[in-house]
Design a protein around this motif. Structure first.
Motif, short mmCIF file in Angstrom:
data_model
loop_
_atom_site.label_atom_id
_atom_site.label_comp_id
_atom_site.label_asym_id
_atom_site.label_seq_id
_atom_site.Cartn_x
_atom_site.Cartn_y
_atom_site.Cartn_z
N SER A 215 33.84 32.06 53.41
CA SER A 215 34.06 33.35 53.02
C SER A 215 34.21 33.76 51.44
O SER A 215 34.42 32.47 50.77
N ALA A 216 34.18 34.69 50.93
CA ALA A 216 34.59 35.15 49.50
C ALA A 216 34.97 36.41 49.34
O ALA A 216 34.78 37.20 50.25
N LYS A 217 35.76 36.61 48.13
CA LYS A 217 36.00 37.90 47.89
C LYS A 217 35.46 38.23 46.34
O LYS A 217 35.67 37.28 45.67
N ASP A 218 34.91 39.38 46.18
CA ASP A 218 34.53 39.74 44.84
C ASP A 218 35.26 40.77 44.27
O ASP A 218 36.30 41.49 45.09
N TYR A 219 35.27 41.05 42.87
CA TYR A 219 36.15 41.80 42.19
C TYR A 219 35.07 43.00 41.60
O TYR A 219 34.47 42.58 40.90
N LYS A 220 35.15 44.10 42.23
CA LYS A 220 34.13 44.96 41.74
C LYS A 220 34.44 45.81 40.56
O LYS A 220 33.59 46.45 39.98
N ARG A 221 35.68 46.01 40.21
CA ARG A 221 35.93 46.92 39.24
C ARG A 221 35.83 46.25 37.76
O ARG A 221 36.22 45.08 37.64
N GLY A 223 37.62 46.67 35.10
CA GLY A 223 39.04 46.46 34.52
C GLY A 223 39.96 45.63 35.10
O GLY A 223 39.66 45.28 36.49
N GLU A 224 41.00 44.70 34.45
CA GLU A 224 41.85 43.95 35.19
C GLU A 224 42.69 44.63 35.95
O GLU A 224 42.93 45.94 35.83
N GLY A 225 43.36 43.88 37.09
CA GLY A 225 44.05 44.82 38.10
C GLY A 225 43.16 45.67 38.93
O GLY A 225 43.92 46.54 39.59
N ASP A 226 41.93 45.35 38.84
CA ASP A 226 40.99 46.36 39.80
C ASP A 226 40.96 47.77 39.42
O ASP A 226 41.09 48.68 40.22
N LYS A 227 41.10 47.93 38.15
CA LYS A 227 41.19 49.31 37.53
C LYS A 227 39.70 49.77 36.96
O LYS A 227 38.94 48.74 36.60
N GLY A 228 39.38 51.01 36.80
CA GLY A 228 38.08 51.30 36.20
C GLY A 228 36.72 51.37 37.03
O GLY A 228 37.31 51.42 38.38
N LEU A 229 35.78 51.52 36.46
CA LEU A 229 34.54 51.75 37.26
C LEU A 229 34.22 50.66 37.99
O LEU A 229 34.47 49.55 37.60
N ASN A 230 33.30 51.18 38.95
CA ASN A 230 32.52 50.10 39.80
C ASN A 230 31.63 49.25 39.06
O ASN A 230 30.76 49.74 38.11
N THR A 231 31.34 48.12 39.45
CA THR A 231 30.52 47.31 38.77
C THR A 231 29.42 46.65 40.06
O THR A 231 30.11 46.78 41.18
N GLY A 232 28.68 45.74 39.90
CA GLY A 232 27.88 44.81 40.56
C GLY A 232 28.71 43.69 41.18
O GLY A 232 28.80 43.16 42.03
N GLY A 233 29.91 43.56 40.57
CA GLY A 233 30.97 42.32 40.75
C GLY A 233 31.25 41.82 39.44
O GLY A 233 30.36 41.22 38.53
N MET A 234 32.53 41.58 39.15
CA MET A 234 32.93 40.93 37.94
C MET A 234 33.31 39.47 38.11
O MET A 234 33.71 38.75 37.26
N GLY A 235 33.52 38.94 39.41
CA GLY A 235 33.84 37.54 39.67
C GLY A 235 34.00 37.68 40.94
O GLY A 235 33.93 38.33 41.72
N ALA A 236 34.35 36.20 41.51
CA ALA A 236 34.50 36.07 42.96
C ALA A 236 35.30 34.67 43.21
O ALA A 236 35.19 33.90 42.42
N ILE A 237 35.81 34.59 44.24
CA ILE A 237 36.66 33.36 44.79
C ILE A 237 36.27 33.13 46.16
O ILE A 237 36.04 33.99 47.09
N SER A 238 35.95 31.72 46.31
CA SER A 238 35.82 31.07 48.01
C SER A 238 36.50 29.79 48.01
O SER A 238 36.36 28.98 47.03
N PRO A 239 37.43 29.50 49.18
CA PRO A 239 37.27 30.52 50.31
C PRO A 239 38.57 31.39 49.67
O PRO A 239 39.33 31.63 49.08
#
Ligand code: AMP
Ligand code: GLY
Length: 423
Positions: A215-221, A223-239
């Motif tokens: 499984s994984a979680k990505d971070y789409k925004r 800005g830090e704290g999940d703020k600001g515009l949507n992107t293709g993905g700024m990072g991810a964590i697994s599991p």
């Protein structure tokens, strides 16, 4: 065997990195690839939707396996193109048929599929220009925020989540009557807004049996704290920490099994990845969307955690032995941090020289928007590269990537320092 990977992002570099380590891989091609894929294979300057050129390359280079990275060629039917051509039928295409790709290519198709096969998802209705008034009425029965989805592919921008009824009606009109997303929004799915935590589960299937990937979680925004515009993905964590055996068994029972069974029942040829976007509330998962490919940057953490030979798994898909191929996952946590061009996801400059590669220590670098120019590697996109690290826990993995993120240098470099903050 000779293998061709289609695509040019961090996802494709991660595939290329992994496949190039396989003793089964003789020659590796990436079309069109990036500066990183060319270090582990051979870039070929062919677009992912140029099926005729891809065919020529496969014949001249005796390619017997194609791994399709992005959704576009799948929705355009690359699987069927190879399957229907006698001179290409011996080539295994990792990716679903055109019909299967509709799980991503048409939001309405995927909603119908889920309802038909009892797969938990948000309640919905779909509308066209002719039923705009009914669309307004349906919106009035829902509470804020509202979820509006263009039916077709809209480069990841087709989902709007307006906060007020007024905005929702205006957006619906723009999508249907004013063709905001062109043909893609000639039909719009309106659905119930789900609350909870989002995460992604990935499955590799030959259409009958399946293996559940990490499984994984990505971070789409941006800005830090999940703020600001949507992107293709700024990072991810697994599991994802709360994805324990009990939860995965529930996802398998309620979502994965009925999905595979649905594909079989509907005679959908599906040999490839299923990316299941979930919203989880009180431990109950609901499907937000299917993608018919791996995620980017999720691939950059999922693939490195697979200990088994990925090409051997793909080979099993091709020759019918998939269910027997061994499949091992690393226990370690993987984190990836995306370095992006200043200004992204809005306008940004390209062509910035990238330095510091030699100073990298203990991380894996996956290129995304990079290109080689006059023997130098320069930026060539918004998302420039992903830095993946392993660790015993999220903090250790993220910190390692952060240390290396400092060493890579290009003008305008930006990255989030808080990937994994919520886990
Ligand atoms: P999609 O392209 O379908 O993944 O939608 C983009 C994003 O919109 C998702 O990653 C979610 O964050 C959000 N989203 C989509 N559908 C819903 C929903 N029904 N409820 C809440 N959020 C949603
Ligand atoms: N990271 C989300 C996606 O690949 O669609």
């Amino acid at each position: 065997m000779n293998v061709l990977i289609l695509g040019s992002g961090g996802r494709e570099h991660a595939f290329a990195w992994k496949i190039s380590q396989s003793s089964l891989c003789k020659k590796l091609f990436i079309a069109p690839g990036n500066a990183g894929t060319n270090q582990v294979g051979n870039n070929v300057n062919i677009g992912v939707n140029d099926f005729e050129k891809i065919k020529e390359l496969c014949i001249s280079e005796q390619v017997s396996m194609i791994v399709v990275g992005p959704e576009d060629p799948l929705v355009n039917g690359i699987y069927d193109f190879f399957n229907e051509d006698a001179s290409l039928q011996h080539i295994t295409v990792i990716g679903p048929s055109k019909k299967g790709a509709r799980l991503e290519g048409s939001k309405e198709f995927s909603k119908k599929f889920m309802i038909k096969h009892n797969i938990p998802t948000a309640a919905y209705q779909s509308f066209t220009k002719d039923t705009l008034e009914e669309g307004y009425q349906f919106l009035e029965t829902l509470s804020a925020p509202y979820v509006l989805k263009a039916d077709g592919l809209a480069a990841g921008k087709g989902v709007l989540i307006p906060e007020t009824l007024e905005e929702a009606k205006e957006s619906l009109k723009e999508m249907l009557a004013d063709a905001k997303f062109g043909d893609a929004s000639s039909k719009v799915v309106i659905e119930e807004h789900l609350k909870g935590i989002e995460l992604s589960v990935f499955v590799l299937t030959d259409g009958v049996s399946y293996k559940i990937l990490p499984s994984a979680k990505d971070y789409k925004r941006i800005g830090e704290g999940d703020k600001g515009l949507n992107t293709g993905g700024m990072g991810a964590i697994s599991p994802v920490p709360f994805v324990d055996r009990f939860f995965i068994e529930k996802v398998e029972r309620e979502i994965i099994k009925p999905t595979i069974k649905g594909l079989v029942e509907e005679n959908i040829d599906y040999k490839g990845f299923i990316f299941i976007g979930l919203m989880v509330e009180n431990g109950n998962p609901k499907v937000i969307e299917y993608n018919v490919r791996m995620g980017d940057p999720e691939t950059e953490v999922v693939i490195p955690r697979i200990k088994s030979d990925l090409l051997n798994l793909f080979k099993g898909i091709g020759n019918g032995s998939f269910s027997e191929v061994d499949f091992d996952i690393s226990e370690e946590v993987a984190a990836t941090i995306m370095l992006v061009s200043g200004g992204y996801p809005e306008s940004y400059e390209k062509g910035m020289e990238i330095n510091g590669f030699d100073e990298l220590e203990g991380s894996i670098l996956f290129h995304s928007g990079t290109i080689t120019k006059d023997d130098k590697i320069v930026t060539n996109g918004g998302r420039v590269m992903a830095i993946t690290s392993f660790g015993q826990d999220i903090n250790k993995a993220v910190n390692k990537s952060l240390q290396n993120a400092e060493k890579i240098d290009f003008k305008g470099k930006y990255y989030r320092k808080d990937i994994g903050f919520d886990l």
